[in-house]
Design a protein around this motif. Sequence first.
Motif, PDB file in Angstrom:
ATOM      1  N   ARG A  79       2.309 -16.696 -40.996  1.00 44.74           N
ATOM      2  CA  ARG A  79       3.200 -15.754 -41.681  1.00 44.74           C
ATOM      3  C   ARG A  79       2.648 -15.485 -43.075  1.00 44.74           C
ATOM      4  N   PRO A  95       7.321  -7.659 -48.362  1.00 52.06           N
ATOM      5  CA  PRO A  95       6.659  -7.236 -47.121  1.00 52.06           C
ATOM      6  C   PRO A  95       5.907  -8.408 -46.500  1.00 52.06           C
ATOM      7  N   GLN A  96       5.978  -8.517 -45.160  1.00 54.32           N
ATOM      8  CA  GLN A  96       5.364  -9.674 -44.508  1.00 54.32           C
ATOM      9  C   GLN A  96       4.932  -9.364 -43.081  1.00 54.32           C
ATOM     10  N   LEU A  97       4.041 -10.207 -42.591  1.00 54.67           N
ATOM     11  CA  LEU A  97       3.491 -10.088 -41.242  1.00 54.67           C
ATOM     12  C   LEU A  97       3.566 -11.454 -40.570  1.00 54.67           C
ATOM     13  N   ILE A  99       2.494 -13.582 -37.043  1.00 55.21           N
ATOM     14  CA  ILE A  99       1.634 -13.560 -35.856  1.00 55.21           C
ATOM     15  C   ILE A  99       1.749 -14.900 -35.131  1.00 55.21           C
ATOM     16  N   VAL A 119       3.791  -9.574 -32.230  1.00 53.83           N
ATOM     17  CA  VAL A 119       3.643  -9.558 -33.689  1.00 53.83           C
ATOM     18  C   VAL A 119       4.884  -8.929 -34.319  1.00 53.83           C
ATOM     19  N   THR A 120       5.339  -9.511 -35.433  1.00 50.13           N
ATOM     20  CA  THR A 120       6.508  -9.026 -36.162  1.00 50.13           C
ATOM     21  C   THR A 120       6.113  -8.649 -37.587  1.00 50.13           C
ATOM     22  N   PHE A 121       6.665  -7.523 -38.075  1.00 46.28           N
ATOM     23  CA  PHE A 121       6.447  -7.125 -39.460  1.00 46.28           C
ATOM     24  C   PHE A 121       7.766  -6.636 -40.034  1.00 46.28           C
ATOM     25  N   GLY A 122       7.929  -6.756 -41.358  1.00 42.55           N
ATOM     26  CA  GLY A 122       9.171  -6.339 -41.989  1.00 42.55           C
ATOM     27  C   GLY A 122       9.245  -6.843 -43.415  1.00 42.55           C
ATOM     28  N   ALA A 123      10.474  -6.947 -43.952  1.00 37.98           N
ATOM     29  CA  ALA A 123      10.641  -7.343 -45.347  1.00 37.98           C
ATOM     30  C   ALA A 123      12.102  -7.669 -45.626  1.00 37.98           C
ATOM     31  N   PHE A 142      13.244  -6.550 -39.585  1.00 39.87           N
ATOM     32  CA  PHE A 142      11.987  -6.937 -38.960  1.00 39.87           C
ATOM     33  C   PHE A 142      11.829  -6.188 -37.639  1.00 39.87           C
ATOM     34  N   THR A 144       9.591  -6.134 -34.106  1.00 41.30           N
ATOM     35  CA  THR A 144       8.678  -6.882 -33.247  1.00 41.30           C
ATOM     36  C   THR A 144       8.054  -5.939 -32.233  1.00 41.30           C
TER      37      THR A 144
END
Length: 289
Positions: A79, A95-97, A99, A119-123, A142, A144
Amino acid sequence: MKSLLSNKRGVWLCAVTFVITATHAFADIKPDSGDYAALPAGTDLALLYQQNPRIDKAYSGGQRVANNLDLDLTVEVLRLVHFTEFFDTGYIWDPQLIIPYGHQDLGATGQKNSGIGDVTFGATLWTLVDMARNRHLGWSMFITAPTGADKNLGFALSNNRWAADFQVGYVHGFDEHWTWDVIGETEFYQEQRDTGAHRDPLIQLHNHLRYNFTPQTSVALSYRHNWGSRETLDGQTLQTSHDNGTLGFSATTMLGKQWQVMGQYWRDVTVRSGPMTDNSVQFRVAYIY
């Protein structure tokens, strides 16, 4: 007799498939104690998680549908998080990623899978940051993506559908030692891409009561509960609605100024639908830079 054995085998295989498709949540990084306390803009985090849940039983509608599954999961998650100001508004966001990577071994059937998960991305955006009193209010979204390996082969780290997860978290510091974190969460799902199965939204509530021995070291008693997430296909129920509760204990400490380690133990205490985790030992290492 042959027909009866065939029917029993069919029920068993359906139960196994149900368990595997229901274990996707283990690749999901749930909010831990302290996660909704904002850090100063300009801070970066690299976090590595390891999860090791053990599953022998599964339930549907409150009834046990599988036993002695001997499902062993090893999940690692990377993360990456960046705290910064939200477009010159004075608010902080991150903001983050995320895996995940894992290995799955289902002893009941001998099935093994490994690879990258969804994979997830969001903030998270904080609208309240009171560092002096340790009170924080954050709003998260987030997304996915169905990027996982073996999507159609029952790999627990891939659900083969898009998902949108919305959270709101509040941290309340009572004094220099006691802190309560409460997080509400709702997750929405696309229809599964290979089967067209429909899943209702999942609602979760997370509570962490934390005791800070020092600003660097703390322990937390946690309880999580979730509802919903009924899954259907062509009018037939594949997975009944959740009404599941999980109890956990964690300990966190800083090692110097840049390293933080966390150890956790989780155990399901009530399961209406899905796999029942007998025990799950988890570790997290964070590098702050």
